[in-house]
Design an enzyme around this catalytic site. Structure first.
Site, PDB file in Angstrom:
ATOM      1  N   THR A  21      79.953  16.924  -6.270  1.00 56.68           N
ATOM      2  CA  THR A  21      78.735  16.367  -5.691  1.00 56.68           C
ATOM      3  C   THR A  21      78.830  14.850  -5.636  1.00 56.68           C
ATOM      4  O   THR A  21      79.811  14.264  -6.082  1.00 56.68           O
ATOM      5  CB  THR A  21      77.494  16.848  -6.480  1.00 56.68           C
ATOM      6  OG1 THR A  21      76.311  16.536  -5.726  1.00 56.68           O
ATOM      7  CG2 THR A  21      77.381  16.184  -7.844  1.00 56.68           C
ATOM      8  N   ASN A  22      77.808  14.211  -5.071  1.00 53.33           N
ATOM      9  CA  ASN A  22      77.741  12.759  -4.977  1.00 53.33           C
ATOM     10  C   ASN A  22      76.650  12.264  -5.898  1.00 53.33           C
ATOM     11  O   ASN A  22      75.674  12.968  -6.142  1.00 53.33           O
ATOM     12  CB  ASN A  22      77.351  12.346  -3.561  1.00 53.33           C
ATOM     13  CG  ASN A  22      78.552  12.169  -2.672  1.00 53.33           C
ATOM     14  OD1 ASN A  22      79.688  12.240  -3.127  1.00 53.33           O
ATOM     15  ND2 ASN A  22      78.321  11.934  -1.416  1.00 53.33           N
ATOM     16  N   ARG A  23      76.779  11.006  -6.315  1.00 55.90           N
ATOM     17  CA  ARG A  23      75.756  10.447  -7.176  1.00 55.90           C
ATOM     18  C   ARG A  23      74.569   9.998  -6.319  1.00 55.90           C
ATOM     19  O   ARG A  23      74.679   9.035  -5.571  1.00 55.90           O
ATOM     20  CB  ARG A  23      76.373   9.264  -7.911  1.00 55.90           C
ATOM     21  CG  ARG A  23      75.558   8.842  -9.064  1.00 55.90           C
ATOM     22  CD  ARG A  23      76.344   7.906  -9.927  1.00 55.90           C
ATOM     23  NE  ARG A  23      75.417   7.105 -10.692  1.00 55.90           N
ATOM     24  CZ  ARG A  23      75.738   6.012 -11.337  1.00 55.90           C
ATOM     25  NH1 ARG A  23      76.978   5.569 -11.301  1.00 55.90           N
ATOM     26  NH2 ARG A  23      74.831   5.362 -12.004  1.00 55.90           N
ATOM     27  N   SER A  24      73.499  10.743  -6.381  1.00 59.76           N
ATOM     28  CA  SER A  24      72.304  10.381  -5.611  1.00 59.76           C
ATOM     29  C   SER A  24      71.099  11.047  -6.242  1.00 59.76           C
ATOM     30  O   SER A  24      71.104  12.257  -6.464  1.00 59.76           O
ATOM     31  CB  SER A  24      72.451  10.874  -4.167  1.00 59.76           C
ATOM     32  OG  SER A  24      71.214  10.851  -3.511  1.00 59.76           O
ATOM     33  N   VAL A  89      76.029  12.433   1.626  1.00 59.88           N
ATOM     34  CA  VAL A  89      76.750  13.650   2.018  1.00 59.88           C
ATOM     35  C   VAL A  89      78.190  13.560   1.506  1.00 59.88           C
ATOM     36  O   VAL A  89      78.824  12.506   1.634  1.00 59.88           O
ATOM     37  CB  VAL A  89      76.764  13.775   3.561  1.00 59.88           C
ATOM     38  CG1 VAL A  89      77.426  15.077   3.996  1.00 59.88           C
ATOM     39  CG2 VAL A  89      75.353  13.674   4.137  1.00 59.88           C
TER      40      VAL A  89
END
Ligand code: CTP
Length: 212
Positions: A21-24, A89
């Site tokens: 996943t992405n850091r958000s 994304v």
């Protein structure tokens, strides 16, 4: 007006129990959705998993992977006059998703990733979107230059750029400091809460005339 907003991270499965996943946190996108609804717009929020509450008066479409988000945007964007891409994304996803939990073997393992489709970058030419198009650029260096490149390459009317190398703002923080990057000019905004910034950004975005 009808406003589509993407927000949050995407989640790319590796096997039934693991993902990339992405850091958000999703805070900026959700604040924009709340601000747009308060300003009387009809809002569709397409979001990856976050721990945030869905803002009042907003239509909500939950997705997981970048491919899910692409499909959701592709099927919905034509109904909207404004599209704001605040999601983080994943640029790459596992080339294969294992059907069973991967077991440990050697001391190292290699995961092969493949590129995901650029959703914002497909809005104009692939999805034929004619409305106001707003992207985000999370940069660590050459912020203006990188953000302007993104703006022109992806056919945006505006890119909201922020410096993610700063510890005091962005990501999990409730404050942010952004620069508005238009195709021909830019404007730095003072640091503010994500709520105030979102409200101001919506005012700015409403005034952008999309010449498409
Ligand atoms: N974005 C998107 N779909 C993707 C990747 C990014 O819609 N698969 C959108 C994000 O929501 C954001 C903007 O594009 O609005 C950020 O672009 P970024 O991924 O940083 O741009 P790239 O041109 O891919 O630049 P980089 O070389 O920094 O990866």
């Amino acid at each position: 007006m009808k406003v589509l907003i993407t927000a949050g991270p995407t989640v790319e499965p590796i096997d039934p129990v693991r993902y990339l996943t992405n850091r958000s946190s999703g805070k900026m996108g959700y604040a924009l959705a709340a601000a747009a609804a308060k300003r009387g717009h009809s809002v569709l929020l397409i979001s990856g998993p976050t721990s945030l509450e869905i803002p009042e008066g907003v239509d909500y479409l939950p997705i997981e992977s970048a491919a899910d988000m692409y499909q959701a945007v592709e099927s919905q964007i034509g109904r909207h006059e404004i599209a704001i891409f605040a999601a983080a994304v994943a640029d790459y996803t596992p080339a294969e998703v294992a059907g069973q939990k991967l077991k440990k073997t050697g001391d190292e393992m290699t995961l092969t990733l493949k590129r995901t489709k650029d959703i914002l970058g497909s809005a104009r030419e692939v999805m034929n979107f004619k409305g106001t198009l707003v992207g985000f650029a999370a940069e660590t260096e050459n912020i203006l230059e990188n953000a302007r490149g993104k703006c022109l390459r992806k056919g945006c009317d505006l890119v909201v750029a922020n410096d993610v190398s700063r510890q005091d703002i962005g990501f999990d923080s409730s404050e942010n400091e952004v620069t508005l990057v238009y195709p021909e000019r830019s404007e730095a905004l003072p640091q503010d809460s994500k709520e105030h910034l979102a409200y101001h950004l919506m005012e700015v975005i409403e005034d952008v005339k999309a010449p498409h």
